[in-house]
Motif scaffolding. Structure first.
Motif, PDB file in Angstrom:
ATOM      1  N   VAL A 170      35.247 -28.930   7.154  1.00 19.22           N
ATOM      2  CA  VAL A 170      34.113 -29.568   7.815  1.00 19.22           C
ATOM      3  C   VAL A 170      34.618 -30.793   8.574  1.00 19.22           C
ATOM      4  O   VAL A 170      35.706 -31.297   8.317  1.00 19.22           O
ATOM      5  N   ILE A 171      33.800 -31.260   9.504  1.00 22.89           N
ATOM      6  CA  ILE A 171      34.067 -32.549  10.144  1.00 22.89           C
ATOM      7  C   ILE A 171      33.473 -33.624   9.243  1.00 22.89           C
ATOM      8  O   ILE A 171      32.280 -33.609   8.941  1.00 22.89           O
ATOM      9  N   ALA A 172      34.330 -34.534   8.798  1.00 21.92           N
ATOM     10  CA  ALA A 172      33.914 -35.554   7.838  1.00 21.92           C
ATOM     11  C   ALA A 172      33.825 -36.916   8.505  1.00 21.92           C
ATOM     12  O   ALA A 172      34.531 -37.216   9.476  1.00 21.92           O
ATOM     13  N   CYS A 173      32.941 -37.748   7.951  1.00 23.15           N
ATOM     14  CA  CYS A 173      32.765 -39.116   8.443  1.00 23.15           C
ATOM     15  C   CYS A 173      32.206 -39.951   7.303  1.00 23.15           C
ATOM     16  O   CYS A 173      31.935 -39.447   6.217  1.00 23.15           O
ATOM     17  N   ARG A 174      32.025 -41.236   7.552  1.00 24.71           N
ATOM     18  CA  ARG A 174      31.422 -42.093   6.523  1.00 24.71           C
ATOM     19  C   ARG A 174      29.921 -41.821   6.430  1.00 24.71           C
ATOM     20  O   ARG A 174      29.298 -41.312   7.380  1.00 24.71           O
ATOM     21  N   ALA A 175      29.348 -42.194   5.291  1.00 28.29           N
ATOM     22  CA  ALA A 175      27.933 -41.883   5.059  1.00 28.29           C
ATOM     23  C   ALA A 175      27.005 -42.536   6.087  1.00 28.29           C
ATOM     24  O   ALA A 175      25.993 -41.956   6.463  1.00 28.29           O
ATOM     25  N   GLY A 176      27.351 -43.742   6.574  1.00 25.78           N
ATOM     26  CA  GLY A 176      26.473 -44.430   7.524  1.00 25.78           C
ATOM     27  C   GLY A 176      26.821 -44.202   8.977  1.00 25.78           C
ATOM     28  O   GLY A 176      26.388 -44.976   9.850  1.00 25.78           O
ATOM     29  N   HIS A 177      27.581 -43.172   9.263  1.00 29.88           N
ATOM     30  CA  HIS A 177      28.012 -42.900  10.639  1.00 29.88           C
ATOM     31  C   HIS A 177      26.794 -42.647  11.548  1.00 29.88           C
ATOM     32  O   HIS A 177      25.817 -42.017  11.118  1.00 29.88           O
ATOM     33  N   PRO A 178      26.839 -43.124  12.798  1.00 34.06           N
ATOM     34  CA  PRO A 178      25.703 -42.911  13.711  1.00 34.06           C
ATOM     35  C   PRO A 178      25.315 -41.443  13.865  1.00 34.06           C
ATOM     36  O   PRO A 178      24.125 -41.131  14.051  1.00 34.06           O
ATOM     37  N   LEU A 179      26.284 -40.536  13.787  1.00 35.83           N
ATOM     38  CA  LEU A 179      25.965 -39.122  13.967  1.00 35.83           C
ATOM     39  C   LEU A 179      25.149 -38.547  12.806  1.00 35.83           C
ATOM     40  O   LEU A 179      24.494 -37.513  12.959  1.00 35.83           O
ATOM     41  N   MET A 180      25.177 -39.225  11.638  1.00 37.01           N
ATOM     42  CA  MET A 180      24.427 -38.723  10.490  1.00 37.01           C
ATOM     43  C   MET A 180      22.921 -38.880  10.696  1.00 37.01           C
ATOM     44  O   MET A 180      22.131 -38.257   9.990  1.00 37.01           O
ATOM     45  N   ARG A 181      22.541 -39.696  11.670  1.00 35.08           N
ATOM     46  CA  ARG A 181      21.106 -39.894  11.930  1.00 35.08           C
ATOM     47  C   ARG A 181      20.563 -38.858  12.913  1.00 35.08           C
ATOM     48  O   ARG A 181      19.358 -38.831  13.185  1.00 35.08           O
ATOM     49  N   ARG A 182      21.443 -38.050  13.459  1.00 40.33           N
ATOM     50  CA  ARG A 182      21.010 -37.018  14.406  1.00 40.33           C
ATOM     51  C   ARG A 182      20.688 -35.730  13.668  1.00 40.33           C
ATOM     52  O   ARG A 182      21.184 -35.474  12.577  1.00 40.33           O
ATOM     53  N   ALA A 237      35.854 -45.098   6.061  1.00 46.90           N
ATOM     54  CA  ALA A 237      34.810 -45.972   5.536  1.00 46.90           C
ATOM     55  C   ALA A 237      34.587 -47.205   6.397  1.00 46.90           C
ATOM     56  O   ALA A 237      33.492 -47.791   6.374  1.00 46.90           O
ATOM     57  N   ARG A 238      35.584 -47.597   7.174  1.00 50.49           N
ATOM     58  CA  ARG A 238      35.504 -48.837   7.944  1.00 50.49           C
ATOM     59  C   ARG A 238      35.498 -48.606   9.452  1.00 50.49           C
ATOM     60  O   ARG A 238      35.781 -49.518  10.227  1.00 50.49           O
ATOM     61  N   SER A 239      35.210 -47.389   9.849  1.00 52.89           N
ATOM     62  CA  SER A 239      35.205 -47.089  11.285  1.00 52.89           C
ATOM     63  C   SER A 239      34.235 -45.951  11.550  1.00 52.89           C
ATOM     64  O   SER A 239      33.641 -45.392  10.629  1.00 52.89           O
ATOM     65  N   ASP A 240      34.102 -45.615  12.813  1.00 49.76           N
ATOM     66  CA  ASP A 240      33.278 -44.461  13.194  1.00 49.76           C
ATOM     67  C   ASP A 240      34.156 -43.252  13.509  1.00 49.76           C
ATOM     68  O   ASP A 240      33.724 -42.319  14.205  1.00 49.76           O
ATOM     69  N   SER A 241      35.377 -43.249  13.006  1.00 52.11           N
ATOM     70  CA  SER A 241      36.286 -42.133  13.244  1.00 52.11           C
ATOM     71  C   SER A 241      35.785 -40.874  12.536  1.00 52.11           C
ATOM     72  O   SER A 241      34.991 -40.924  11.588  1.00 52.11           O
ATOM     73  N   LEU A 242      36.270 -39.750  13.029  1.00 47.24           N
ATOM     74  CA  LEU A 242      35.968 -38.442  12.437  1.00 47.24           C
ATOM     75  C   LEU A 242      37.279 -37.793  12.007  1.00 47.24           C
ATOM     76  O   LEU A 242      38.349 -38.148  12.497  1.00 47.24           O
ATOM     77  N   ARG A 254      31.778 -37.660  -2.198  1.00 48.13           N
ATOM     78  CA  ARG A 254      30.592 -38.246  -1.579  1.00 48.13           C
ATOM     79  C   ARG A 254      30.123 -39.501  -2.308  1.00 48.13           C
ATOM     80  O   ARG A 254      29.844 -40.514  -1.684  1.00 48.13           O
ATOM     81  N   ARG A 255      30.041 -39.429  -3.615  1.00 47.76           N
ATOM     82  CA  ARG A 255      29.524 -40.577  -4.368  1.00 47.76           C
ATOM     83  C   ARG A 255      30.566 -41.678  -4.511  1.00 47.76           C
ATOM     84  O   ARG A 255      30.245 -42.860  -4.419  1.00 47.76           O
ATOM     85  N   THR A 256      31.805 -41.294  -4.761  1.00 49.82           N
ATOM     86  CA  THR A 256      32.836 -42.301  -5.008  1.00 49.82           C
ATOM     87  C   THR A 256      33.367 -42.927  -3.726  1.00 49.82           C
ATOM     88  O   THR A 256      33.720 -44.108  -3.714  1.00 49.82           O
TER      89      THR A 256
END
Length: 316
Positions: A170-182, A237-242, A254-256
């Motif tokens: 999968v394409i992974a990112c941080r939980a608060g990434h802008p794309l997660m709101r789409r 965790a500290r960027s918007d990288s994918l 996910r949780r840790t």
């Protein structure tokens, strides 16, 4: 002067039980044979072990001191026997396990910790490597098992490969990434973001290239590459990288670590994560219960992943 350790064990049991007959019964021996053994020991040391004419049987000072030594010998022999039995049953010993870094750190190490909670006397030496190096180490006896992503048909002819988990990236990112709101994500949506690349000699790096090519993105900007899973997670965790990661790693992190998977389908690798062993090896007994434990843990993990996928689809 060298004394027979078995004679001292017999003496210890006689003193503990308070008599020749009682000691013989506890040892599963006849009273006459035990009596003869004590006579031999007395001849050997040139002194009596028991005070004459005393009932119940009472050891001399020397007899009592030798009996204490015999009790320690008996306890050590019992410990040695238990150690051998535990080793033969696979409850003790040392295992040398290696695999690809992302899977070992993201999935397998968690299961190793759970296994050692149940089998604390099994020591596991974990290392890392990719297929060519791992097969070499299996053949030369440096490894007992490799845990690798592999298509079953590509397993070496002199090795056994037992699949554990289907390949799914999968394409992974941080939980608060802008794309997660789409909701639905398109190729244009991911265009502005940089990528984290796995080590270039890893199967996951080739997966990244194929996955992005499968969705029409052959050129991508790499902001970080070659790190361990811990460093990849830190950068995410500290960027918007994918990045591209196995879904099992994201699922368990996910949780840790606060990882999430984007809802953009990419090409999955045509292989499975599995256990690879060398057919001509003589593995330690602990390898079999460890392998069975891993199979059970991965079955449960796959069931959890499938259940979550069904729940997600129903909600959608």
């Amino acid at each position: 002067m060298k004394l027979d350790s078995e004679h001292l064990e017999i003496l210890a049991m006689i003193v503990e039980k308070g008599g020749l007959t009682e000691g013989a019964e506890a040892l599963g021996k006849s009273q006459p044979s035990v009596s003869r053994t004590m006579a031999l020991l007395e001849d050997r040391i040139g002194a009596p072990l028991f005070e004459p004419g005393k009932r119940p049987l009472r050891p001399t000072e020397l007899g009592e001191n030798l009996a204490r030594i015999g009790a320690r010998i008996h306890a050590m022999n019992g410990e040695a026997s238990r150690l051998v039995q535990n080793y033969r049953k696979g409850h003790a010993g040392r295992l040398r396990i290696a695999g690809t870094p992302i899977f070992m750190d993201g999935v397998v190490s968690t299961f190793i910790a759970d296994f050692q909670t149940r089998q604390p006397e099994v020591q596991i030496a974990q290392s890392y490597g990719y297929l060519d190096q791992l097969t070499t180490n299996l053949r030369n006896g440096a490894l007992d098992m490799a845990i690798v992503p592999l298509h079953p048909s590509m397993a070496p002819s002199d090795m056994t490969f037992i699949p554990l988990l289907p390949g799914r990236n999968v394409i992974a990112c941080r939980a608060g990434h802008p794309l997660m709101r789409r909701g639905a994500i398109t190729l244009a949506d991911i265009e502005p973001y940089p990528w984290i690349a796995p080590p270039p000699d890893s199967p996951l790096y080739r997966d990244l290239q194929r996955a992005l090519k499968s969705i029409g993105k052959e050129d991508f900007r790499v902001s970080f590459s070659g790190g361990t899973l811990a460093s990849i997670i830190s950068v995410l965790a500290r960027s918007d990288s994918l990045t591209v990661l196995p879904y099992s790693v994201v699922f368990l992190s996910r949780r840790t670590a606060g990882l999430e998977a984007l809802s953009l389908k990419i090409e999955h690798p045509d292989r499975q994560l599995g256990m690879l062993t060398y057919d001509d090896a003589s593995p330690p007994p602990a390898l079999r219960p460890f392998a069975l434990f891993l199979q059970d843990e991965f079955r449960q993990l796959e069931a959890r992943i499938q259940h979550e996928g069904q729940v997600t689809r129903r909600r959608g």
